[in-house]
Design a protein around this motif. Structure first.
Motif, short mmCIF file in Angstrom:
data_model
loop_
_atom_site.label_atom_id
_atom_site.label_comp_id
_atom_site.label_asym_id
_atom_site.label_seq_id
_atom_site.Cartn_x
_atom_site.Cartn_y
_atom_site.Cartn_z
N ASP A 1 0.83 -1.22 0.00
CA ASP A 1 0.00 0.00 0.00
C ASP A 1 0.86 1.26 0.00
N GLN A 2 2.02 1.19 0.61
CA GLN A 2 2.91 2.34 0.67
C GLN A 2 3.88 2.41 -0.51
N GLY A 3 3.74 1.46 -1.44
CA GLY A 3 4.55 1.49 -2.65
C GLY A 3 5.95 0.94 -2.50
N LEU A 4 6.24 0.30 -1.35
CA LEU A 4 7.59 -0.23 -1.12
C LEU A 4 7.76 -1.63 -1.71
N LEU A 5 6.64 -2.36 -1.82
CA LEU A 5 6.68 -3.71 -2.38
C LEU A 5 5.68 -3.82 -3.52
N VAL A 6 5.92 -4.79 -4.39
CA VAL A 6 4.94 -5.15 -5.42
C VAL A 6 4.48 -6.57 -5.12
N ASP B 1 7.96 -8.52 -3.78
CA ASP B 1 9.31 -8.12 -4.14
C ASP B 1 9.43 -6.60 -3.99
N LEU B 2 10.65 -6.12 -3.93
CA LEU B 2 10.89 -4.70 -3.79
C LEU B 2 10.47 -3.94 -5.05
N SER B 3 9.80 -2.81 -4.86
CA SER B 3 9.51 -1.91 -5.97
C SER B 3 10.69 -0.96 -6.15
N ASP B 4 10.63 -0.11 -7.16
CA ASP B 4 11.70 0.89 -7.32
C ASP B 4 11.76 1.80 -6.11
N LYS B 5 10.59 2.20 -5.61
CA LYS B 5 10.54 3.04 -4.41
C LYS B 5 11.11 2.28 -3.21
N ARG C 1 13.35 -0.14 -3.25
CA ARG C 1 14.81 -0.26 -3.35
C ARG C 1 15.50 1.02 -2.90
N ALA C 2 14.86 2.16 -3.18
CA ALA C 2 15.44 3.44 -2.76
C ALA C 2 15.40 3.59 -1.24
N ALA C 3 14.38 2.98 -0.60
CA ALA C 3 14.23 3.10 0.85
C ALA C 3 14.92 1.96 1.60
N TRP C 4 15.38 0.96 0.88
CA TRP C 4 15.94 -0.26 1.46
C TRP C 4 17.30 0.02 2.11
#
Length: 216
Positions: free
Chosen positions: A78-83, A103-107, A109-112
């Motif tokens: 919901d927060q766009g961190l995962l797909v 899995d990680l989204s682009d967003k 990966r940036a927050a990871w």
């Protein structure tokens, strides 16, 4: 004494006082609240508070019937961190079951925050401790090798928007308690040749299967 001499004397005294105060403030080995605060803040600048007690590796798979596993991941979707994708996993003899793949989204990966000791592993971290008050310290000295036990209160600074979202805090209850108000904790500090440093610290308590603690 003439007026010019008095002014000169006062100016000299003021400059000496300022120099003494500056020297005291810059002495990293002095046993004072300023240095204790700096030591704890410096330590936690490299030890953020994170969602999971241990780093994990994506992608991960969870049975859709197990809400205790999917709810936390779904909040991060919901927060766009995962797909999230769905799939059917075949089971030996018993047929198949529905699963979600995350899995990680682009967003994301940036927050990871990657774990440098385990390639591919990491965590979502949501802040660093910042000391608000030093409540007490055991007697000590400014000698190298001296130790002190510190009790203090802190807040978590720089929390990202995904961590303050209601959905995420519902899925990860520790988030809400960590970010709600100043917390109390303890640390042991040791005086070194470079000043006071944290030698042992109390981590956040993991009180939920979806909650996190400090990654140390």
């Amino acid at each position: 004494m003439s007026m010019p001499s008095i002014r000169t004397t006062l100016r000299t005294a003021a400059l000496c006082g300022a120099a003494l105060a500056l020297a005291t403030g810059c002495n990293k080995k002095a046993d004072n609240t300023l240095n204790f605060t700096s030591a704890i803040n410096t330590y936690y600048s490299a030890h953020p508070a994170c969602l999971w007690s241990d780093p994990i590796k994506f992608p991960v798979q969870a049975d859709t019937s197990d809400n205790s596993k999917t709810s936390g991941y779904d909040a991060l979707v919901d927060q766009g961190l995962l797909v999230r994708t769905t799939a059917e996993k075949k089971k030996f003899i018993l047929g198949s079951k529905q699963v979600n793949n995350y899995d990680l989204s682009d967003k994301g990966r940036a927050a990871w925050t990657a774990d440098t000791t385990q390639p591919g592993y990491g965590n979502f971290c949501y802040g660093h401790r910042k000391v608000s008050t030093i409540d007490s310290s055991t007697p000590t000295t400014d000698d190298v090798g001296a130790t002190t036990q510190i009790a203090y209160h802190y807040t978590l600074a720089d929390a990202p928007s995904w961590a303050t979202a209601a959905e995420t805090q519902t899925a990860y209850p520790q988030l809400q308690s960590d970010l709600a108000a100043p917390q109390n904790s303890q640390a042991t500090l040791t005086n070194t040749s470079n000043g006071w440093q944290v030698s042992s610290a109390k981590s956040l308590t993991n009180t939920s299967t979806n909650a996190g603690k400090i990654v140390e």
